[in-house]
Write a protein that holds these residues in place. Structure first.
Motif, short mmCIF file in Angstrom:
data_model
loop_
_atom_site.label_atom_id
_atom_site.label_comp_id
_atom_site.label_asym_id
_atom_site.label_seq_id
_atom_site.Cartn_x
_atom_site.Cartn_y
_atom_site.Cartn_z
N GLY A 14 0.83 -1.19 0.00
CA GLY A 14 0.00 0.00 0.00
C GLY A 14 0.86 1.24 0.00
N HIS A 224 -5.33 1.45 -0.25
CA HIS A 224 -4.00 1.22 0.32
C HIS A 224 -4.07 0.78 1.78
N ALA A 261 -4.20 -3.01 -0.89
CA ALA A 261 -2.86 -3.10 -0.32
C ALA A 261 -2.27 -4.49 -0.54
#
Length: 366
Positions: A14, A224, A261
């Motif tokens: 991420g 992320h 992520a």
């Protein structure tokens, strides 16, 4: 044999650069308070293990009916959020990074520990042929109540709310648990999900709840900060999947464009592993199958097959300094089963590190 050198190299996940490629897997330890609030002992436990490149904290229910057992942590009240904030502070103070696994037990819950003796919920009224750990010991799983349409859409909101609370508590992100026999895996599995509406039927229907939750969480806290956990063909919780290749290929390809992520994947040893690796564009966290010669070979094999990070479970129970031990090829403490689930410090925070204390953490960069 020592662990592969690549295991100790930094890796991007991420918006974070992690100090190494070792992930502490989420493991239920049942040390929360009775209301699901994380305890000070939990903060100490996770802080001790902050040298992992990433900690994924134990499965945490986003709603009261999602609890997996007595003293399991939740994240849907202010007290829960404050408890997890203390965990995040402890891990960050020691230089680590921590995501939180969001998990709904579904039919693997039990009236003996659910509010007001409620019946567990599931995609369909199909009982798991297994036993559930309750306050009075193990008991057979009960027939769950099939979720109504409005309740299913409400689950999406529950996961989003918990994810927002996780970020507000200072945790680095969340992992959505669609594995190991719990609710989202129950929706994915055709033997537990016998629905004929848009939440069941073919692969597109059975993956719908997982994809809608994942999309909603990623849209709210950012991709992320969002990971996903899957375990194709895992029979835990009495699940059988007739065609896991179709189900998980459909799921992974549907979510790949989100740029999450990571994907946390339990390898199957089949061609599905290669399909997932080829289809997933961001970090891949792998739980490898056991290798005959030990965890070092298992980790080396996973990295050689394209994993970005390797997940370690049981070894982290008894070794707060597992990264250091693996780096130098030191022997490991053996976990004491009496401390696995519930209790106090015994078998939880009292395992010695080499030299007496865990090594200082090595925070990655944002």
């Amino acid at each position: 044999m020592s662990a592969p050198a690549a295991l100790f190299q930094p890796v991007r996940l991420g918006a974070l650069t992690l100090a190494n490629r070792m992930v502490m897997a989420p493991m239920t330890r049942a040390r929360a308070h009775e209301d699901g609030t994380p305890s000070a002992l939990m903060a100490e436990y996770y802080g001790q293990r902050a040298t992992a490149g990433l900690i994924v904290a134990e499965g945490t229910h986003p709603a009261a009916l999602g609890a997996i057992g007595p003293h399991a942590p939740g994240l849907f009240t202010d007290a829960h959020q404050d408890g997890w904030a203390a965990v995040a502070d402890a891990v960050h103070a020691a230089g680590g990074r921590v995501f939180l696994q969001l998990m709904h037990a579904g039919r693997l819950a039990h009236p003996d520990f659910l509010p007001d003796g409620a019946r567990p919920v599931a995609p369909s009224a199909v009982a798991a042929r297994t036993e559930i750990f309750t306050p009075s010991g193990r008991a057979p799983a009960v027939v769950p109540r099939a979720l109504a349409e409005a309740e299913i859409t409400g689950l999406v909101a529950d996961f989003v709310n918990a994810a927002c609370r996780a970020v507000a508590a200072g945790l680095d992100g969340v992992e959505i648990h669609a594995a190991n026999g719990y609710l989202l895996h129950q929706f994915l599995a055709d033997d537990a999900n016998t629905r004929t509406d848009r939440w069941g039927g073919d692969a597109h229907g059975r993956i719908r709840l997982t994809t809608e939750i994942t999309r909603a969480v990623a849209a709210t806290i950012g991709p992320h900060r969002t990971g996903l956990r899957i375990s194709p063909s895992n029979p835990y919780g009495d699940l059988t999947e007739a065609d896991p290749c179709t189900t998980y290929t459909t799921l992974v390809r549907d979510l790949a464009p989100l740029g999450l992520a990571y994907l946390h994947h339990s390898e199957t040893g089949t061609e599905l592993d290669a399909v997932i690796r080829a289809s997933w564009p961001t970090a891949l966290v792998v739980t490898p199958p056991p290798a005959g010669t030990g965890k070092e070979d298992a980790a080396a094999g996973a990295l050689a097959r394209g994993a970005d990070l390797v997940s370690f479970g049981r070894d982290y129970l008894a070794n707060p300094d597992l990264v250091h031990r693996c780096r130098i090829g030191a022997s490991l403490n053996e976990p004491r089963p009496t401390g696995f689930y519930g209790g106090g410090a015994d078998g939880y925070t009292d395992y010695p590190a080499l030299g007496g204390e865990p090594e200082p953490g090595g925070r990655g960069t944002a």
